[in-house]
Motif scaffolding. Structure first.
Motif, mmCIF file in Angstrom:
data_model
loop_
_atom_site.group_PDB
_atom_site.id
_atom_site.type_symbol
_atom_site.label_atom_id
_atom_site.label_comp_id
_atom_site.label_asym_id
_atom_site.label_seq_id
_atom_site.Cartn_x
_atom_site.Cartn_y
_atom_site.Cartn_z
ATOM 1 N N SER A 23 0.830 -1.205 0.000
ATOM 2 C CA SER A 23 0.000 0.000 0.000
ATOM 3 C C SER A 23 0.863 1.254 0.000
ATOM 4 C CB SER A 23 -0.918 0.018 1.226
ATOM 5 O OG SER A 23 -1.728 -1.120 1.245
ATOM 6 N N TRP A 26 2.258 1.718 -3.452
ATOM 7 C CA TRP A 26 1.247 2.303 -4.324
ATOM 8 C C TRP A 26 1.143 3.802 -4.075
ATOM 9 C CZ3 TRP A 26 -4.686 1.116 -3.823
ATOM 10 C CH2 TRP A 26 -5.385 1.810 -4.804
ATOM 11 N N PHE A 27 1.177 4.209 -2.815
ATOM 12 C CA PHE A 27 1.093 5.626 -2.474
ATOM 13 C C PHE A 27 2.265 6.405 -3.083
ATOM 14 C CE2 PHE A 27 2.187 9.048 0.590
ATOM 15 C CZ PHE A 27 1.084 9.864 0.355
ATOM 16 N N ALA A 30 1.804 6.676 -6.790
ATOM 17 C CA ALA A 30 0.719 7.606 -7.098
ATOM 18 C C ALA A 30 1.157 9.062 -6.914
ATOM 19 C CB ALA A 30 -0.495 7.308 -6.227
ATOM 20 N N GLY A 33 3.318 9.925 -9.805
ATOM 21 C CA GLY A 33 2.437 10.103 -10.949
ATOM 22 C C GLY A 33 1.710 11.433 -10.936
ATOM 23 N N LYS A 34 1.316 11.874 -9.766
ATOM 24 C CA LYS A 34 0.617 13.160 -9.674
ATOM 25 C C LYS A 34 1.525 14.304 -10.107
ATOM 26 C CE LYS A 34 -1.740 16.347 -6.693
ATOM 27 N NZ LYS A 34 -2.117 16.745 -5.367
ATOM 28 N N PRO A 39 -1.831 9.856 -14.400
ATOM 29 C CA PRO A 39 -2.738 9.315 -13.377
ATOM 30 C C PRO A 39 -2.324 7.908 -12.949
ATOM 31 C CG PRO A 39 -3.802 9.311 -15.522
ATOM 32 C CD PRO A 39 -2.477 10.003 -15.696
ATOM 33 N N MET A 40 -2.000 7.765 -11.676
ATOM 34 C CA MET A 40 -1.571 6.474 -11.139
ATOM 35 C C MET A 40 -2.460 6.005 -9.997
ATOM 36 S SD MET A 40 1.266 5.358 -12.543
ATOM 37 C CE MET A 40 2.703 5.862 -13.426
ATOM 38 N N GLY A 41 -3.601 6.621 -9.794
ATOM 39 C CA GLY A 41 -4.545 6.139 -8.801
ATOM 40 C C GLY A 41 -4.469 6.797 -7.439
ATOM 41 N N LEU A 42 -4.002 8.045 -7.383
ATOM 42 C CA LEU A 42 -3.918 8.718 -6.083
ATOM 43 C C LEU A 42 -5.303 8.946 -5.487
ATOM 44 C CD1 LEU A 42 -2.175 9.990 -3.901
ATOM 45 C CD2 LEU A 42 -2.332 12.154 -5.142
ATOM 46 N N TRP A 45 -6.475 5.722 -4.073
ATOM 47 C CA TRP A 45 -5.748 5.439 -2.842
ATOM 48 C C TRP A 45 -6.307 6.270 -1.703
ATOM 49 C CZ3 TRP A 45 -3.018 7.301 1.192
ATOM 50 C CH2 TRP A 45 -2.229 6.408 1.894
ATOM 51 N N GLN A 46 -6.560 7.552 -1.953
ATOM 52 C CA GLN A 46 -7.100 8.423 -0.910
ATOM 53 C C GLN A 46 -8.494 7.986 -0.483
ATOM 54 O OE1 GLN A 46 -6.656 12.249 -2.796
ATOM 55 N NE2 GLN A 46 -4.776 12.689 -1.656
#
Length: 80
Positions: A23, A26-27, A30, A33-34, A39-42, A45-46
């Motif tokens: 996790s 991933w953060f 993300a 990516g931001k 776009p990487m899924g932030l 995730w939030q």
């Protein structure tokens, strides 16, 4: 009996540690990516922070305390 419970808790905590590490990975991805405008899924995730990641971290901390306590009690009982 205490050994079986301790082993079960340790196995669950091991799986939980890997989940928390993934996790966090991933953060980090993300966030990168931001800032690179990919776009990487932030946002996903939030949205999962409160219902999924926060309880996982809490279980990890509580389980570590519980595992240490059980280990201490087990060693105390075995020394007597």
């Amino acid at each position: 009996m205490i050994t079986k419970i301790s082993n079960l808790i340790n196995n669950l905590l091991t799986a939980n540690v890997f989940f928390v590490i993934l996790s966090f990975g991933w953060f980090i991805i993300a966030i990168v990516g931001k800032y690179t405008h990919i776009p990487m899924g932030l946002m996903v995730w939030q949205s999962l922070w409160q219902p999924l990641f926060l309880p996982a971290i809490s279980i990890l901390m509580g389980g570590a305390i519980l595992s240490g306590t059980i280990s201490y009690i087990s060693k105390s009982l075995n020394s007597q």
